[in-house]
Design an enzyme around this catalytic site. Structure first.
Site, PDB file in Angstrom:
ATOM      1  N   TYR A 155       3.490  -8.644  -0.516  1.00  0.00           N
ATOM      2  CA  TYR A 155       2.227  -8.340  -1.195  1.00  0.00           C
ATOM      3  C   TYR A 155       2.123  -9.108  -2.519  1.00  0.00           C
ATOM      4  O   TYR A 155       1.132  -9.778  -2.798  1.00  0.00           O
ATOM      5  CB  TYR A 155       2.126  -6.828  -1.434  1.00  0.00           C
ATOM      6  CG  TYR A 155       0.877  -6.436  -2.188  1.00  0.00           C
ATOM      7  CD1 TYR A 155      -0.344  -6.328  -1.536  1.00  0.00           C
ATOM      8  CD2 TYR A 155       0.911  -6.195  -3.559  1.00  0.00           C
ATOM      9  CE1 TYR A 155      -1.494  -5.990  -2.229  1.00  0.00           C
ATOM     10  CE2 TYR A 155      -0.228  -5.849  -4.259  1.00  0.00           C
ATOM     11  CZ  TYR A 155      -1.431  -5.744  -3.579  1.00  0.00           C
ATOM     12  OH  TYR A 155      -2.565  -5.412  -4.273  1.00  0.00           O
ATOM     13  N   LYS A 159      -0.503 -12.157  -3.675  1.00  0.00           N
ATOM     14  CA  LYS A 159      -1.431 -12.063  -4.812  1.00  0.00           C
ATOM     15  C   LYS A 159      -1.197 -13.200  -5.806  1.00  0.00           C
ATOM     16  O   LYS A 159      -2.120 -13.617  -6.506  1.00  0.00           O
ATOM     17  CB  LYS A 159      -1.297 -10.689  -5.476  1.00  0.00           C
ATOM     18  CG  LYS A 159      -1.784  -9.543  -4.573  1.00  0.00           C
ATOM     19  CD  LYS A 159      -3.260  -9.719  -4.209  1.00  0.00           C
ATOM     20  CE  LYS A 159      -3.796  -8.567  -3.392  1.00  0.00           C
ATOM     21  NZ  LYS A 159      -5.235  -8.701  -3.093  1.00  0.00           N
TER      22      LYS A 159
HETATM   23  N1  LIG Z   1      -5.415   0.050  -5.686  1.00  0.00           N
HETATM   24  C1  LIG Z   1      -4.595  -0.655  -6.452  1.00  0.00           C
HETATM   25  O1  LIG Z   1      -3.728  -0.126  -7.156  1.00  0.00           O
HETATM   26  C2  LIG Z   1      -4.720  -2.153  -6.509  1.00  0.00           C
HETATM   27  C3  LIG Z   1      -4.060  -2.852  -7.547  1.00  0.00           C
HETATM   28  C4  LIG Z   1      -4.157  -4.231  -7.604  1.00  0.00           C
HETATM   29  C5  LIG Z   1      -4.922  -4.909  -6.664  1.00  0.00           C
HETATM   30  N2  LIG Z   1      -5.547  -4.206  -5.670  1.00  0.00           N
HETATM   31  C6  LIG Z   1      -6.336  -4.979  -4.712  1.00  0.00           C
HETATM   32  O2  LIG Z   1      -7.672  -4.506  -4.723  1.00  0.00           O
HETATM   33  C7  LIG Z   1      -8.226  -4.616  -3.388  1.00  0.00           C
HETATM   34  C8  LIG Z   1      -8.705  -3.259  -2.909  1.00  0.00           C
HETATM   35  O3  LIG Z   1      -7.639  -2.326  -3.043  1.00  0.00           O
HETATM   36  P1  LIG Z   1      -7.737  -0.843  -2.439  1.00  0.00           P
HETATM   37  O4  LIG Z   1      -6.772  -0.031  -3.200  1.00  0.00           O
HETATM   38  O5  LIG Z   1      -9.158  -0.409  -2.325  1.00  0.00           O
HETATM   39  O6  LIG Z   1      -7.118  -1.143  -0.985  1.00  0.00           O
HETATM   40  P2  LIG Z   1      -7.260  -0.332   0.377  1.00  0.00           P
HETATM   41  O7  LIG Z   1      -6.047  -0.631   1.157  1.00  0.00           O
HETATM   42  O8  LIG Z   1      -7.598   1.099   0.076  1.00  0.00           O
HETATM   43  O9  LIG Z   1      -8.559  -0.983   1.043  1.00  0.00           O
HETATM   44  C9  LIG Z   1      -8.547  -2.257   1.589  1.00  0.00           C
HETATM   45  C10 LIG Z   1      -9.787  -2.442   2.439  1.00  0.00           C
HETATM   46  O10 LIG Z   1      -9.642  -3.692   3.140  1.00  0.00           O
HETATM   47  C11 LIG Z   1      -9.941  -3.469   4.505  1.00  0.00           C
HETATM   48  N3  LIG Z   1      -9.219  -4.434   5.343  1.00  0.00           N
HETATM   49  C12 LIG Z   1      -7.877  -4.465   5.598  1.00  0.00           C
HETATM   50  N4  LIG Z   1      -7.600  -5.471   6.438  1.00  0.00           N
HETATM   51  C13 LIG Z   1      -8.769  -6.095   6.712  1.00  0.00           C
HETATM   52  C14 LIG Z   1      -9.138  -7.198   7.531  1.00  0.00           C
HETATM   53  N5  LIG Z   1      -8.222  -7.871   8.233  1.00  0.00           N
HETATM   54  N6  LIG Z   1     -10.440  -7.556   7.596  1.00  0.00           N
HETATM   55  C15 LIG Z   1     -11.382  -6.878   6.891  1.00  0.00           C
HETATM   56  N7  LIG Z   1     -11.102  -5.820   6.106  1.00  0.00           N
HETATM   57  C16 LIG Z   1      -9.810  -5.437   6.020  1.00  0.00           C
HETATM   58  C17 LIG Z   1      -9.499  -2.033   4.777  1.00  0.00           C
HETATM   59  O11 LIG Z   1     -10.089  -1.511   5.963  1.00  0.00           O
HETATM   60  C18 LIG Z   1      -9.952  -1.339   3.503  1.00  0.00           C
HETATM   61  O12 LIG Z   1     -11.294  -0.928   3.576  1.00  0.00           O
HETATM   62  C19 LIG Z   1      -7.110  -5.215  -2.546  1.00  0.00           C
HETATM   63  O13 LIG Z   1      -7.242  -6.623  -2.537  1.00  0.00           O
HETATM   64  C20 LIG Z   1      -5.853  -4.828  -3.277  1.00  0.00           C
HETATM   65  O14 LIG Z   1      -4.782  -5.690  -2.991  1.00  0.00           O
HETATM   66  C21 LIG Z   1      -5.470  -2.861  -5.577  1.00  0.00           C
END
Ligand SMILES: NC(=O)c1ccc[n+]([C@@H]2O[C@H](COP(=O)([O-])OP(=O)(O)OC[C@H]3O[C@@H](n4cnc5c(N)ncnc54)[C@H](O)[C@@H]3O)[C@@H](O)[C@H]2O)c1
Length: 249
Positions: A155, A159
């Site tokens: 992961y 990123k």
């Molecule tokens: N939540 C955190 O702490 C955090 C921190 C840093 C970065 N992020 C980044 O922010 C973004 C959103 O995070 P989140 O916490 O809402 O994640 P999450 O895992 O809750 O949601 C991810 C979304 O992407 C969709 N998805 C997964 N694979 C897919 C594919 N192949 N095609 C289309 N859609 C797909 C899922 O169905 C889901 O709706 C991500 O890029 C994550 O890496 C999150």
């Protein structure tokens, strides 16, 4: 209404932070495309309930044919593409484990969904943005890249790739009026991920911040709207850390 009538695609918009982005840009007058491998109808309804237009496209952003269809369906409904938010990722459901225990197939899948998808989605929208002479691509990175996080190497590495991709694509597309920037969120309570981390680790994240509280999806919306709007027109290739000051670069 800083995004009045702009057409904004949010990948991974069905839930979590992506859903908050969809509602946030809709509140600024945008027409929203909710693109997700999960059913996007719930977010579409929520956007419409706020008086904005929305289209749901079920797609896997790691598949080229799906990303091409995403662009085609967006153009058929709204006629233009102003903003692409590359937010979808394998994240909330991803197990934390030492690098020797990560199956090779899982490494490949993380790279496909978290990194290759940016390449595919950008290629799908580029011809339209080029013709328009303007566009914004916003990639979602993570503070994990700036910190280096154990037991999450695929992961974190993916990123880091998002940051490199953002810088290089920004150089290539600047001459076409297309700005490419990234947001690196800190640990954000977003649903699925809350079961995936210990209470001690959650608290350690808070303690490491300049602003000492839990981060929620709405903390990211202002920065996203800024990068999507004309206010950020002279910015490109940048990654904005939005993590309450947990990391500095
Ligand atoms: N939540 C955190 O702490 C955090 C921190 C840093 C970065 N992020 C980044 O922010 C973004 C959103 O995070 P989140 O916490 O809402 O994640 P999450 O895992 O809750 O949601 C991810 C979304 O992407 C969709 N998805 C997964 N694979 C897919 C594919 N192949 N095609 C289309 N859609 C797909 C899922 O169905 C889901 O709706 C991500 O890029 C994550 O890496 C999150």
């Amino acid at each position: 209404m800083r995004l009045k009538d702009r057409v904004v695609i949010v990948t991974g918009g069905a839930k979590g932070i992506g859903r908050a982005y969809c509602l946030g840009v809709a509140a600024q007058g945008a027409r929203v495309v909710v693109a997700d491998v999960a059913d996007p109808k719930g977010t579409v309804k929520d956007v419409e309930a706020r008086g904005a237009q929305a289209l749901g496209v079920e797609c896997d952003v790691s598949r080229e044919s799906d990303t091409q269809r995403l662009a085609t369906e967006t153009l058929a409904r709204f006629g233009r593409i102003d903003v692409l938010v590359n937010n979808a990722a394998l994240y909330g459901t991803l197990k934390r484990r030492p690098f020797m225990e990560i199956p090779v197939e899982e490494w490949d899948r993380v790279m496909a969904v978290n990194l290759k998808s940016l390449f595919l989605c950008a290629r799908a929208v580029f011809p339209t943005m080029k013709t328009q002479g303007k566009g914004k691509i916003i990639n979602i990175a993570s503070s994990t890249f700036f910190k280096g996080v154990a037991d999450y190497i695929h992961y974190t590495t993916s990123k880091g790739g998002v940051v490199g991709f953002t810088r290089s694509l920004a150089r290539e597309l600047g001459p076409h009026g297309i700005r490419v920037n990234a947001i690196a969120p800190g640990f954000t309570l977003s649903g699925d991920n809350e079961q995936n981390i210990s209470e001690e680790r959650k608290q350690a994240n808070i303690d490491a911040r300049m602003i000492r509280r839990a981060q929620v999806p709405e903390d990211l919306v202002g920065t996203l709207v800024y990068l999507a709007s004309d206010d950020s027109d002279f910015m490109s290739g940048q990654t904005l850390l939005v993590d309450g000051g947990g990391s500095v670069h």
